[in-house]
Design an enzyme around this catalytic site. Structure first.
Site, PDB file in Angstrom:
ATOM      1  N   TYR A 134       0.839  -1.212   0.000  1.00  0.00           N
ATOM      2  CA  TYR A 134       0.000   0.000   0.000  1.00  0.00           C
ATOM      3  C   TYR A 134       0.866   1.251   0.000  1.00  0.00           C
ATOM      4  O   TYR A 134       0.574   2.231  -0.668  1.00  0.00           O
ATOM      5  CB  TYR A 134      -0.936   0.014   1.223  1.00  0.00           C
ATOM      6  CG  TYR A 134      -1.944   1.122   1.122  1.00  0.00           C
ATOM      7  CD1 TYR A 134      -3.177   0.906   0.521  1.00  0.00           C
ATOM      8  CD2 TYR A 134      -1.648   2.404   1.582  1.00  0.00           C
ATOM      9  CE1 TYR A 134      -4.091   1.931   0.384  1.00  0.00           C
ATOM     10  CE2 TYR A 134      -2.555   3.443   1.442  1.00  0.00           C
ATOM     11  CZ  TYR A 134      -3.781   3.195   0.841  1.00  0.00           C
ATOM     12  OH  TYR A 134      -4.685   4.206   0.688  1.00  0.00           O
TER      13      TYR A 134
ATOM     14  N   PHE B 288      -7.460  21.576 -24.402  1.00  0.00           N
ATOM     15  CA  PHE B 288      -7.785  20.164 -24.507  1.00  0.00           C
ATOM     16  C   PHE B 288      -9.028  19.928 -23.656  1.00  0.00           C
ATOM     17  O   PHE B 288      -9.215  20.568 -22.621  1.00  0.00           O
ATOM     18  CB  PHE B 288      -6.625  19.243 -24.094  1.00  0.00           C
ATOM     19  CG  PHE B 288      -7.009  17.808 -24.339  1.00  0.00           C
ATOM     20  CD1 PHE B 288      -7.147  17.331 -25.636  1.00  0.00           C
ATOM     21  CD2 PHE B 288      -7.332  16.964 -23.291  1.00  0.00           C
ATOM     22  CE1 PHE B 288      -7.584  16.038 -25.873  1.00  0.00           C
ATOM     23  CE2 PHE B 288      -7.765  15.662 -23.531  1.00  0.00           C
ATOM     24  CZ  PHE B 288      -7.891  15.201 -24.823  1.00  0.00           C
ATOM     25  N   THR B 289      -9.855  18.994 -24.099  1.00  0.00           N
ATOM     26  CA  THR B 289     -11.191  18.802 -23.520  1.00  0.00           C
ATOM     27  C   THR B 289     -11.161  18.645 -21.993  1.00  0.00           C
ATOM     28  O   THR B 289     -11.778  19.417 -21.269  1.00  0.00           O
ATOM     29  CB  THR B 289     -11.850  17.566 -24.153  1.00  0.00           C
ATOM     30  OG1 THR B 289     -10.945  16.459 -24.050  1.00  0.00           O
ATOM     31  CG2 THR B 289     -12.169  17.812 -25.624  1.00  0.00           C
TER      32      THR B 289
ATOM     33  N   ASP C  36       1.581  20.610 -20.087  1.00  0.00           N
ATOM     34  CA  ASP C  36       0.939  19.319 -20.336  1.00  0.00           C
ATOM     35  C   ASP C  36       1.959  18.513 -21.143  1.00  0.00           C
ATOM     36  O   ASP C  36       2.155  18.746 -22.337  1.00  0.00           O
ATOM     37  CB  ASP C  36      -0.358  19.516 -21.116  1.00  0.00           C
ATOM     38  CG  ASP C  36      -1.080  18.203 -21.375  1.00  0.00           C
ATOM     39  OD1 ASP C  36      -0.421  17.135 -21.357  1.00  0.00           O
ATOM     40  OD2 ASP C  36      -2.300  18.228 -21.615  1.00  0.00           O
TER      41      ASP C  36
ATOM     42  N   LYS D 131       0.109   7.961 -23.361  1.00  0.00           N
ATOM     43  CA  LYS D 131       0.539   8.329 -24.720  1.00  0.00           C
ATOM     44  C   LYS D 131       2.045   8.048 -24.857  1.00  0.00           C
ATOM     45  O   LYS D 131       2.445   6.906 -24.997  1.00  0.00           O
ATOM     46  CB  LYS D 131       0.206   9.790 -25.013  1.00  0.00           C
ATOM     47  CG  LYS D 131      -1.270  10.058 -25.314  1.00  0.00           C
ATOM     48  CD  LYS D 131      -2.108  10.100 -24.083  1.00  0.00           C
ATOM     49  CE  LYS D 131      -3.468  10.712 -24.329  1.00  0.00           C
ATOM     50  NZ  LYS D 131      -4.295  10.670 -23.114  1.00  0.00           N
TER      51      LYS D 131
ATOM     52  N   ARG E 128     -13.253  15.630 -33.685  1.00  0.00           N
ATOM     53  CA  ARG E 128     -12.561  16.695 -32.960  1.00  0.00           C
ATOM     54  C   ARG E 128     -13.009  18.018 -33.558  1.00  0.00           C
ATOM     55  O   ARG E 128     -12.274  18.703 -34.255  1.00  0.00           O
ATOM     56  CB  ARG E 128     -11.037  16.570 -33.069  1.00  0.00           C
ATOM     57  CG  ARG E 128     -10.443  15.344 -32.408  1.00  0.00           C
ATOM     58  CD  ARG E 128     -10.134  15.439 -30.927  1.00  0.00           C
ATOM     59  NE  ARG E 128     -11.229  15.315 -30.003  1.00  0.00           N
ATOM     60  CZ  ARG E 128     -11.104  14.874 -28.745  1.00  0.00           C
ATOM     61  NH1 ARG E 128      -9.945  14.493 -28.274  1.00  0.00           N
ATOM     62  NH2 ARG E 128     -12.134  14.843 -27.942  1.00  0.00           N
TER      63      ARG E 128
ATOM     64  N   PHE F 227     -18.760  14.636 -26.152  1.00  0.00           N
ATOM     65  CA  PHE F 227     -18.347  13.796 -27.291  1.00  0.00           C
ATOM     66  C   PHE F 227     -18.227  12.329 -26.911  1.00  0.00           C
ATOM     67  O   PHE F 227     -18.402  11.450 -27.743  1.00  0.00           O
ATOM     68  CB  PHE F 227     -17.015  14.299 -27.871  1.00  0.00           C
ATOM     69  CG  PHE F 227     -15.903  14.358 -26.865  1.00  0.00           C
ATOM     70  CD1 PHE F 227     -15.761  15.461 -26.037  1.00  0.00           C
ATOM     71  CD2 PHE F 227     -15.014  13.303 -26.731  1.00  0.00           C
ATOM     72  CE1 PHE F 227     -14.749  15.503 -25.088  1.00  0.00           C
ATOM     73  CE2 PHE F 227     -13.998  13.339 -25.788  1.00  0.00           C
ATOM     74  CZ  PHE F 227     -13.865  14.442 -24.963  1.00  0.00           C
TER      75      PHE F 227
HETATM   76  N1  F0G Z   1      -3.824  16.170 -22.178  1.00  0.00           N
HETATM   77  C1  F0G Z   1      -3.826  15.814 -23.467  1.00  0.00           C
HETATM   78  C2  F0G Z   1      -3.095  16.656 -24.453  1.00  0.00           C
HETATM   79  C3  F0G Z   1      -4.506  14.662 -23.879  1.00  0.00           C
HETATM   80  O1  F0G Z   1      -4.491  14.339 -25.160  1.00  0.00           O
HETATM   81  C4  F0G Z   1      -5.190  13.895 -22.912  1.00  0.00           C
HETATM   82  C5  F0G Z   1      -5.942  12.714 -23.307  1.00  0.00           C
HETATM   83  C6  F0G Z   1      -5.165  14.306 -21.587  1.00  0.00           C
HETATM   84  C7  F0G Z   1      -4.472  15.448 -21.256  1.00  0.00           C
HETATM   85  C8  F0G Z   1      -5.918  13.573 -20.508  1.00  0.00           C
HETATM   86  O2  F0G Z   1      -5.273  12.393 -20.208  1.00  0.00           O
HETATM   87  O3  F0G Z   1      -6.881  10.602 -20.917  1.00  0.00           O
HETATM   88  O4  F0G Z   1      -4.938  10.112 -19.414  1.00  0.00           O
HETATM   89  O5  F0G Z   1      -6.884  11.393 -18.576  1.00  0.00           O
HETATM   90  N2  F0G Z   1      -6.208  12.451 -24.487  1.00  0.00           N
HETATM   91  C9  F0G Z   1      -6.862  11.261 -25.001  1.00  0.00           C
HETATM   92  C10 F0G Z   1      -7.009  11.387 -26.495  1.00  0.00           C
HETATM   93  C11 F0G Z   1      -8.124  10.901 -24.310  1.00  0.00           C
HETATM   94  O6  F0G Z   1      -7.627  10.501 -27.088  1.00  0.00           O
HETATM   95  O7  F0G Z   1      -6.483  12.323 -27.081  1.00  0.00           O
HETATM   96  P1  F0G Z   1      -6.041  11.055 -19.760  1.00  0.00           P
END
Ligand code: F0G
Length: 470
Positions: A85, A137-138, A228, A271, A395, A462
């Protein structure tokens, strides 16, 4: 600085070709569906590729997130999981890998990128403060807004033009940023939110010159600069390739230099770092880190596991070191570029220059007869799946969501369909199939009808929205 023109194969350029620096040890069979099966599956999924079952997909280009093939060393690392843990040995391996590769002082594991976005937003934004960023970013923007932040896009104008060949379309427009700072007051800026290879702009890189200028500005106004780092290794490759003075530096050295100009970073290791789950938040400031370390136990788990199993942290530590190897990153970007070249040669409208992780089809030029409110990029993803079983992602207007104040749709200039390439997963032959599928639907573009939205969830619509044919 020059914009390169990519090589499809060495032979076409009169030199020897290169290939992926790995061979395949284990395979996962793919299933090819019939057109009738796909029509049924897509209707059941409300014309949203996120709602398809992956069993019904042939080549899955929904995302490059968590979809990488791990190496034999990473799989071996899973067996070294120390599932304690607290104080797991794998946490210390991860901490060391992040410190060595990215250079930040304090490291917290999180379950994935948005876990870190949540923490940094909660500790570094006061309600009403602005959060300037190189496009959005979303999930990043949503966490910033939920913390009371007001997102402001300060990316250069070229980023919004899919045909601009600018080599660093992820750069911040320093004068836009400075005028925001002088208008609002430095105290009203929570931090600068800078993303490497800007996802929503087409995987477009940020130059070292830009981050250097940002550092100066931030020092002048005493504003923090957070990164990021999700696809920063890919960003480092573009700096090496395109920016004066970096051709002879290693990817690892470029990455370290870039990060050293920022105050901290959040990471989706799903990624660049070649794992199926994981992320981290890293900060140089000890006091701010202390706050994050306290908050992580509320949302993710103890600060030495952050929602991950020990084995996941081990795979991530190994993936980090593999991700900065030159032959790996060249093959990774090379494969994306190979697909981009095929589509460009076929005159299919794609975002130029081709970015790091994906090909982005320009749905406005693909379907000029559809208005943005008819969801051209969503339609394109649907048509591509129906034709071939290839899964892409919207997108555009759906991803952009609504203005939190007015409730109106955001109308982004870019209306794109993304073909994201998982790392070390598909072969060149798969890319050929994808190109042929896109060309086939491009040939039939005039008959596409658009979609209507029949269900809209409150957050990140989305992912779960449903659509129908008019
Ligand atoms: N920042 C960027 C630039 C991203 O592309 C993503 C995720 C995140 C943050 C969030 O990270 O998914 O690990 O919580 N992008 C994915 C995509 C979902 O398909 O582009 P996460």
């Amino acid at each position: 600085m020059t914009t390169h023109l990519p090589a499809t194969t060495g032979r076409q350029l009169g030199r020897r070709s290169w290939a992926e620096p790995w061979k395949i040890k284990m395979v996962e069979p793919l299933r090819v569906t019939t057109p009738a099966e796909r029509a049924h599956a897509l209707a059941e999924a409300g014309y949203n590729t996120f709602l398809l079952r992956s069993e019904d997909v042939y080549i899955d280009l929904l995302t490059d997130s968590g979809t990488s093939a791990m190496s034999d060393r990473q799989w071996a690392g899973l067996l070294l999981g120390d599932e304690a843990y607290a104080g797991s040995r794998n946490f210390y391996a991860l901490e060391e890998a992040v410190r060595d590769t990215y250079g930040y002082r304090h490291v917290l594991p999180v379950h994935q990128g948005r876990g870190a976005e949540h923490l940094i937003s909660q500790i570094a934004i006061r309600s009403g403060q602005f959060v300037p960023s190189n496009m959005y970013f979303t999930t990043t923007r949503l966490h910033q807004e939920r913390a009371g932040g007001v997102f402001v896009d300060v990316i250069i104008d070229e980023a919004h033009d899919p045909q601009s060949e600018h080599p660093f379309k992820g750069d911040v427009d320093i004068s836009k940023l400075e005028s925001l700072i002088t208008r609002a007051g430095a105290d009203q800026i929570a931090y600068i939110s800078l993303a490497g290879t800007v996802n929503m702009a087409g995987g477009q890189p940020v130059s070292m010159a830009c981050v250097r200028a940002l550092r100066e500005l931030c020092d002048q106004y005493r504003i923090r600069l957070f990164l990021d780092a999700t696809r920063m290794v890919e960003n480092a490759f573009f700096i090496q390739e395109r920016e004066e003075g970096y051709a002879d530096k290693t990817i690892a050295a470029i990455l370290r230099e870039f990060c050293s100009l920022t105050d901290g970073a959040w990471m989706s290791a799903k990624k660049d770092s070649l794992v199926n789950i994981g992320g981290w938040l890293a900060l140089n400031d000890a006091d701010l880190f202390e706050e994050a370390r306290n908050l992580v136990v509320v949302f993710e788990g103890l600060h030495t596991y952050g929602g991950l199993a020990g084995r996941d942290m081990e795979a991530m530590a190994i993936g980090i070191t593999e991700s900065v190897q030159q032959d790996h990153i060249r093959a990774r970007i090379g494969q994306v570029r190979y697909l981009g070249d095929l589509l460009t040669a076929a005159d299919v409208p794609v975002v130029r220059p081709v970015g790091g992780h994906a090909i982005f089809l320009d749905a406005r030029r693909f379907y000029p007869h559809l208005t943005q409110d008819e969801f051209p990029a969503q339609t394109l993803a649907a048509e591509l799946y129906l034709d071939s079983g290839v899964r892409a992602m919207e997108r555009g207007i759906v991803s952009a969501g609504r203005d939190p104040k007015t409730g109106d749709h955001h109308h982004p200039k870019l209306e794109l369909t993304r073909l994201a390439i998982p790392r070390r997963v598909y072969t060149q032959a798969h890319m050929d199939i994808v190109a042929e599928a896109v060309e086939a639907i491009y040939a039939q573009r005039d008959s596409a009808k658009g979609l209507i939205m029949t269900y809209e969830p409150r957050y990140l619509r989305f992912f779960q929205a449903r659509f129908d044919r008019p």
